[in-house]
Design a protein around this motif. Structure first.
Motif, PDB file in Angstrom:
ATOM      1  N   ARG A  87       0.829  -1.212   0.000  1.00  0.00           N
ATOM      2  CA  ARG A  87       0.000   0.000   0.000  1.00  0.00           C
ATOM      3  C   ARG A  87       0.860   1.257   0.000  1.00  0.00           C
ATOM      4  N   ARG A  88       1.990   1.212   0.776  1.00  0.00           N
ATOM      5  CA  ARG A  88       2.874   2.378   0.827  1.00  0.00           C
ATOM      6  C   ARG A  88       3.462   2.674  -0.544  1.00  0.00           C
ATOM      7  N   ILE A  89       3.899   1.622  -1.211  1.00  0.00           N
ATOM      8  CA  ILE A  89       4.474   1.796  -2.552  1.00  0.00           C
ATOM      9  C   ILE A  89       3.436   2.363  -3.509  1.00  0.00           C
ATOM     10  N   GLU A  90       2.212   1.830  -3.411  1.00  0.00           N
ATOM     11  CA  GLU A  90       1.141   2.327  -4.283  1.00  0.00           C
ATOM     12  C   GLU A  90       0.809   3.779  -3.960  1.00  0.00           C
ATOM     13  N   GLN A  91       0.803   4.108  -2.629  1.00  0.00           N
ATOM     14  CA  GLN A  91       0.517   5.484  -2.225  1.00  0.00           C
ATOM     15  C   GLN A  91       1.612   6.436  -2.700  1.00  0.00           C
ATOM     16  N   ASP A  92       2.893   6.007  -2.547  1.00  0.00           N
ATOM     17  CA  ASP A  92       4.005   6.836  -3.031  1.00  0.00           C
ATOM     18  C   ASP A  92       3.890   7.062  -4.534  1.00  0.00           C
ATOM     19  N   LYS A  93       3.505   6.006  -5.218  1.00  0.00           N
ATOM     20  CA  LYS A  93       3.364   6.110  -6.675  1.00  0.00           C
ATOM     21  C   LYS A  93       2.274   7.103  -7.036  1.00  0.00           C
ATOM     22  N   ARG A  94       1.120   7.001  -6.298  1.00  0.00           N
ATOM     23  CA  ARG A  94       0.023   7.935  -6.569  1.00  0.00           C
ATOM     24  C   ARG A  94       0.429   9.365  -6.238  1.00  0.00           C
ATOM     25  N   MET A  95       1.194   9.534  -5.108  1.00  0.00           N
ATOM     26  CA  MET A  95       1.626  10.876  -4.724  1.00  0.00           C
ATOM     27  C   MET A  95       2.579  11.464  -5.759  1.00  0.00           C
ATOM     28  N   GLN A  96       3.482  10.627  -6.263  1.00  0.00           N
ATOM     29  CA  GLN A  96       4.406  11.096  -7.291  1.00  0.00           C
ATOM     30  C   GLN A  96       3.661  11.494  -8.560  1.00  0.00           C
ATOM     31  N   GLU A  97       2.669  10.675  -8.915  1.00  0.00           N
ATOM     32  CA  GLU A  97       1.875  10.988 -10.104  1.00  0.00           C
ATOM     33  C   GLU A  97       1.092  12.281  -9.897  1.00  0.00           C
ATOM     34  N   GLU A  98       0.531  12.456  -8.661  1.00  0.00           N
ATOM     35  CA  GLU A  98      -0.213  13.670  -8.364  1.00  0.00           C
ATOM     36  C   GLU A  98       0.709  14.887  -8.367  1.00  0.00           C
ATOM     37  N   LYS A 100       3.509  15.202 -10.097  1.00  0.00           N
ATOM     38  CA  LYS A 100       3.841  15.503 -11.483  1.00  0.00           C
ATOM     39  C   LYS A 100       2.675  16.211 -12.173  1.00  0.00           C
ATOM     40  N   ARG A 101       1.447  15.745 -11.837  1.00  0.00           N
ATOM     41  CA  ARG A 101       0.272  16.362 -12.455  1.00  0.00           C
ATOM     42  C   ARG A 101       0.148  17.828 -12.042  1.00  0.00           C
ATOM     43  N   LEU A 102       0.333  18.075 -10.715  1.00  0.00           N
ATOM     44  CA  LEU A 102       0.240  19.449 -10.223  1.00  0.00           C
ATOM     45  C   LEU A 102       1.339  20.329 -10.811  1.00  0.00           C
ATOM     46  N   GLU A 103       2.557  19.759 -10.911  1.00  0.00           N
ATOM     47  CA  GLU A 103       3.664  20.526 -11.493  1.00  0.00           C
ATOM     48  C   GLU A 103       3.384  20.852 -12.953  1.00  0.00           C
ATOM     49  N   LYS A 104       2.802  19.876 -13.631  1.00  0.00           N
ATOM     50  CA  LYS A 104       2.467  20.101 -15.040  1.00  0.00           C
ATOM     51  C   LYS A 104       1.386  21.159 -15.169  1.00  0.00           C
ATOM     52  N   GLU A 105       0.366  21.078 -14.265  1.00  0.00           N
ATOM     53  CA  GLU A 105      -0.692  22.079 -14.299  1.00  0.00           C
ATOM     54  C   GLU A 105      -0.150  23.465 -13.981  1.00  0.00           C
ATOM     55  N   GLN A 106       0.757  23.524 -12.971  1.00  0.00           N
ATOM     56  CA  GLN A 106       1.353  24.816 -12.622  1.00  0.00           C
ATOM     57  C   GLN A 106       2.159  25.376 -13.787  1.00  0.00           C
ATOM     58  N   ALA A 107       2.955  24.482 -14.423  1.00  0.00           N
ATOM     59  CA  ALA A 107       3.749  24.919 -15.574  1.00  0.00           C
ATOM     60  C   ALA A 107       2.837  25.411 -16.693  1.00  0.00           C
ATOM     61  N   ASN A 108       1.715  24.704 -16.885  1.00  0.00           N
ATOM     62  CA  ASN A 108       0.773  25.122 -17.931  1.00  0.00           C
ATOM     63  C   ASN A 108       0.149  26.473 -17.595  1.00  0.00           C
ATOM     64  N   ARG A 109      -0.198  26.655 -16.274  1.00  0.00           N
ATOM     65  CA  ARG A 109      -0.778  27.934 -15.877  1.00  0.00           C
ATOM     66  C   ARG A 109       0.207  29.083 -16.096  1.00  0.00           C
TER      67      ARG A 109
END
Length: 331
Positions: A87-98, A100-109
């Protein structure tokens, strides 16, 4: 032997026999008691041995059950740890994906804001020289990046704003009237940088640029109360060296220890003029609760020994702006 001897002799004999018989009975009683005691000891020893054997058996069985339970718990814990790790690995993976998504959204903004800022200025690019447009773009992109939390882009562009201005400070005289607030705000933000505050010469130059640009923005939009707040903030933050600009603009002579009228330090003799300038901005700006340096500056401007008025402060502000404009026009 006389009759008495015979009688007493028999009596002693009987007493002796009776004593011996009594002693024999006591001996037998002692032996019976000892025998019984021995039997009781043997019985208690047997019972103790049986009790120890039973306890040992129970302890052995209990230890066996505990060992089995421990082994079982090890297996259960191993499964739980494995599941938790998964679960920790899956959570870390989801957090990393989130992330990256936020960084991408910020970069787009940031990119969209940058494009929007550039698009908004396209209409003026035909009329505004490229060097002036570069100053406006640096301030615009830097401020947009600051709003979006991108400190690297913010610093790169605001430092570029200063460098572009320093190359030829007279460029500030040719900024379009509706862009002075943008450029002046960029200089105001630069004044908060620790590396700028650590260098008085750079701070003095930026304070002059900020004061001049915000003053020009007020000329363009005198009803904008926020602009007066920005200008008084520049003065409140830089009083320890901005007084040189005020002294030069108002032709206040330097200190002279041999002249009683000029013996006070220059910073003290400029106070009344600076406080009057502050009064003008405070009375035309937003009516808010002041804190920090602004509150300290406000209290000084309205102190009991300040003689000059807000109207006089407007005169001094105009003279300071004329002085800055004349100074930057030479470079």
């Amino acid at each position: 032997m006389g009759i008495f001897d015979f009688i007493f002799g028999n009596k002693k004999k009987k007493e002796k026999e009776l004593l011996l018989k009594q002693q024999e009975q006591e001996r037998l009683q002692r032996e019976e008691y000892l025998r019984q005691q021995k039997l009781d000891d043997e019985r208690r020893e047997k019972e103790r041995a049986e009790w120890l054997a039973e306890n040992h058996k129970k302890a052995t069985e209990r230890n066996a059950r505990l060992s089995a339970l421990r082994e079982h718990m090890k297996e259960v814990t191993k499964d739980i740890d494995a599941e938790n790790e998964k679960r920790r690995i899956e959570q870390d993976k989801r957090m990393q994906e989130e992330k990256k998504r936020l960084e991408k959204e910020q970069a787009n903004r940031i990119e969209m804001s940058r494009r929007k800022a550039l698009e908004q200025s396209k209409s003026t690019r035909v009329l505004v020289p490229q060097n002036i447009q570069n100053i406006i773009d640096a301030a615009s992109i830097g401020l947009v990046a600051a709003q979006n939390g991108n400190h690297r882009i913010e610093q790169e562009n605001l430092i570029n704003l200063f460098n572009l201005t320093q190359d030829k400070s007279s460029q500030l005289l040719h900024i379009p009237a509706d862009k002075y607030n943008l450029v002046g705000s960029g200089f105001c933000l630069l004044l908060e940088y620790p590396q700028v505050q650590a260098n008085e010469d750079i701070s003095r130059a930026i304070a002059d640029y900020a004061f001049f640009c915000i003053s020009k923005a007020i000329e363009h939009d005198p009803g904008n109360k926020t602009l007066y707040l920005k200008r008084m903030t520049v003065v409140a933050q830089t009083r320890e060296f901005f007084f040189y600009t005020v002294a030069n603009a108002l032709e206040i002579p330097d200190s002279n220890p041999f002249d009683i009228m000029l013996s006070a330090p220059l910073i003290v003799r400029t106070n009344d003029f600076i406080y009057a300038m502050g009064k003008y901005d405070f009375e035309n700006g937003d009516n808010i609760v002041f804190v920090g340096k602004l509150k300290e500056f406000h209290d000084l401007c309205y102190g009991p020994y300040v003689r000059k008025t807000a109207n006089e402060g407007k005169i001094y502000i105009d003279k300071v702006n004329d002085y800055i404009a004349n100074s930057i026009s030479r470079y």
